[in-house]
Design an enzyme around this catalytic site. Structure first.
Site, PDB file in Angstrom:
ATOM      1  N   ASN A 156      -0.307  15.900   3.302  1.00 40.75           N
ATOM      2  CA  ASN A 156      -0.346  16.792   2.128  1.00 40.75           C
ATOM      3  C   ASN A 156      -1.690  16.738   1.393  1.00 40.75           C
ATOM      4  OD1 ASN A 156       0.281  14.226   1.179  1.00 40.75           O
ATOM      5  ND2 ASN A 156       1.559  14.992  -0.471  1.00 40.75           N
ATOM      6  N   GLU A 197       2.273   3.560  -0.831  1.00 38.91           N
ATOM      7  CA  GLU A 197       2.342   4.699  -1.765  1.00 38.91           C
ATOM      8  C   GLU A 197       3.372   5.656  -1.183  1.00 38.91           C
ATOM      9  OE1 GLU A 197       0.596   4.992  -4.519  1.00 38.91           O
ATOM     10  OE2 GLU A 197      -0.901   3.425  -4.265  1.00 38.91           O
ATOM     11  N   CYS A 236       3.473  14.193  -3.881  1.00 37.28           N
ATOM     12  CA  CYS A 236       4.390  13.086  -4.203  1.00 37.28           C
ATOM     13  C   CYS A 236       4.666  13.018  -5.690  1.00 37.28           C
ATOM     14  CB  CYS A 236       3.793  11.774  -3.715  1.00 37.28           C
ATOM     15  SG  CYS A 236       2.123  11.530  -4.340  1.00 37.28           S
ATOM     16  N   GLU A 267      -3.846   2.490  -6.152  1.00 36.11           N
ATOM     17  CA  GLU A 267      -5.114   3.088  -5.726  1.00 36.11           C
ATOM     18  C   GLU A 267      -5.866   3.521  -6.973  1.00 36.11           C
ATOM     19  OE1 GLU A 267      -4.104   6.137  -2.854  1.00 36.11           O
ATOM     20  OE2 GLU A 267      -3.941   4.637  -1.273  1.00 36.11           O
TER      21      GLU A 267
END
Ligand code: NAP
Length: 491
Positions: A162, A260, A294, A468
């Site tokens: 994505n 993640e 997400c 991150e």
């Protein structure tokens, strides 16, 4: 291979060599795998398809490179990363074209993603110079303790389709800054962006073997990355389902993990909110990348006293969104990634309608080629509907009303996911209470966009662990080593 598509893609690029090296020359007996254009469903090109033995050889090369790379000076790593950021920025247009071709998102969004990724590279170029250790307070007269931060070693980065550019750079930049070498396994739907980024890393001057891209089926490459003893860390972005499998597979070697994973973000609109601002925030958050993010709002919770006023504004705006090829100027929503993604959205809508939801707009796929789906709003959603429990990953938004603050908080937290949550309010006491009560890794207040290289990005609960971005992101690629120096003269 579809020569037309392959040539068209190269023709669109200012620097076709960004892809030509990997696409153009097919070696004898080389296995290849196709990459499709989600806007047409046609084959775009093919890329080399690695087997497990080739992946294992690349791990060994990464380890040989690491033994040299870990001893490089922080200033040298910083300079290379700055040069890399410059090249990513300078090739923004080509990287955006490649991304739109393989992933489908509007070109303007793709350009934004490249710029976002370049900012992470720049950030970690700076962080490379700030890996401070510690000197502990003196405990005993004849000993001193020091804490060093050292590179973890060879790291693997498994990335989703994505955000094919930024998810790679968000892992690669801190790993290289820390002194690790990295093997990137991009999603099989979108390997081209990662291959182009590897080409630019070579141009920037990173030594051979420091950054490598492995394209191939996850069933073959995955086990090499989770089981090879020379891979010390794995940073994964993708679904919760696959994240759990990787956790199990990595247990045998006790690898360092950063996960993640999926989300199920609530977007809460309180009665005291600026409703127009909330609509704009929701559009940015929900329909960017056709809902395939997400951190996308997956369920809209609106205080009952403003439900009608908010829904009218929302519907008017959503109905103006334009669907089409990402290459057509003015497109708001590109295609979904594949047929399975369309079917998942349809399944969620059918289930919700069967359980009493009302279709306010959208609800259908577009005819013709490509995987296009109309932006959809479902009113009168209830907790038992699948769409209120699972990530939809598409342009569909269920709406549920709530009475008061406590009910909104309980509804928002009623999920095993904990990635992102959003709310709109102008009451400072409510803002503090709700922000502190939401059990999510990231909370957006009066905004629908909150990703920045300066802030830690990541989830809690089944949305994963590790971060991150920010000064914390580099810790995923570092070990702490405690050094005790004894036998000193007591003073
Ligand atoms: P996915 O199916 O989990 O795949 C992600 C990556 O894992 C791909 O590279 C895939 O490779 C690989 N993979 C799949 N099965 C594997 C296995 N058994 N062993 C090793 N690797 C394996 O997810 P996706 O559909 O690409 O991405 C969408 C998901 O990512 C959503 O759930 C979304 O929420 C999540 N996501 C999370 C974040 C975050 O920061 N939290 C950001 C973006 C996306 P192949 O393509 O070759 O199968």
């Amino acid at each position: 291979m579809s020569a037309v598509h392959h040539d068209n893609l190269l023709l669109r690029l200012k620097r076709p060599e960004l892809l030509r090296a990997t696409l153009g020359v097919q070696k004898q007996d080389e296995e290849r795998m196709p990459v499709y254009d989600p806007a047409t469903g046609a084959e775009l090109c093919t890329v080399p398809r690695l087997a497990a033995e080739e992946a294992a050889a690349m791990v060994e090369e990464a380890h040989r490179s690491w033994r040299i790379w870990k001893r490089s000076g922080a200033g040298d790593r910083a300079a290379l990363l700055h040069r890399y950021a410059d090249l990513v920025a300078a090739n923004q247009e080509d990287l955006a074209v490649i991304m739109t071709a393989e992933q489908g998102k509007p070109l303007s969004e793709a350009r934004g993603e490249v710029a976002h990724g370049a900012r992470y590279v720049r950030w970690y170029a700076e962080e490379a110079k700030r890996l401070y250790g510690e000197v502990q307070p003196q405990e005993e007269g004849d000993r001193r303790f020091f804490t060093l931060k050292e590179a973890l070693g060879v790291c693997a980065a498994i990335t989703p389709w994505n955000f094919p550019c930024s998810t790679v750079l968000r892992k690669v930049a801190p790993a290289l800054a820390a002194g690790c070498t990295v093997l990137v396994k991009p999603a099989s739907h979108t390997p081209l962006s990662a291959l182009a980024l590897a080409c630019l890393a070579k141009d920037a001057g990173f030594p051979p073997g420091v950054l490598q891209v492995l394209c191939g089926p996850s069933a073959e490459i995955g086990p090499v990355l989770t089981r090879h003893p020379l891979v010390r860390g794995l940073s994964f972005t993708g679904s919760t389902e696959v994240g759990k499998k990787l956790m199990q597979a990595s247990a045998a070697m006790v690898k360092r993990l950063s996960l993640e994973l999926g989300g199920h973000a609530p977007f809460i609109v309180f009665a005291d909110a600026d409703l127009d601002a909330a609509v704009q925030g929701l559009l940015a958050c929900k329909f960017r990348n056709s809902g395939q993010t997400c951190v996308a709002a997956n369920r809209l919770l609106v205080q009952e006293t403003v439900l009608d006023a908010f829904s009218v504004r929302l519907l008017q705006t959503v109905q103006q969104l334009r669907i089409g090829s990402g290459f057509v100027a003015g497109t708001d929503l590109g295609p979904l990634i594949n047929e399975a993604a369309v079917c998942k959205v349809e399944g969620h809508i059918d289930d919700a309608l069967a359980l009493g939801a009302e279709l306010a707009c959208g609800g259908r796929r577009l005819g013709g080629s490509g995987h296009f789906f109309t932006p959809t709003i479902l009113m009168q959603a209830t907790a038992t509907m699948r769409i209120m429990q699972e990530e939809s990953f598409g342009p569909v938004l269920p709406v549920q009303a709530f009475r008061d603050e406590n009910e909104a908080i309980a509804m928002a937290n009623d999920t095993p996911y904990g990635l992102a949550a959003y709310f709109y309010s102008r009451d400072i006491n409510r803002i503090i209470k709700v922000a502190e009560s939401l059990h999510f890794g990231m909370v957006g207040i009066n905004t629908g966009r909150m990703s920045s290289e300066a802030a830690p990005f990541g989830g809690v609960k089944e949305s994963g662990f590790g971060r991150e971005g920010s000064r914390h992101g580099i810790d995923e690629f570092l070990e702490l080593k405690s050094v005790c120096l004894g036998g000193l003269e007591r003073r």
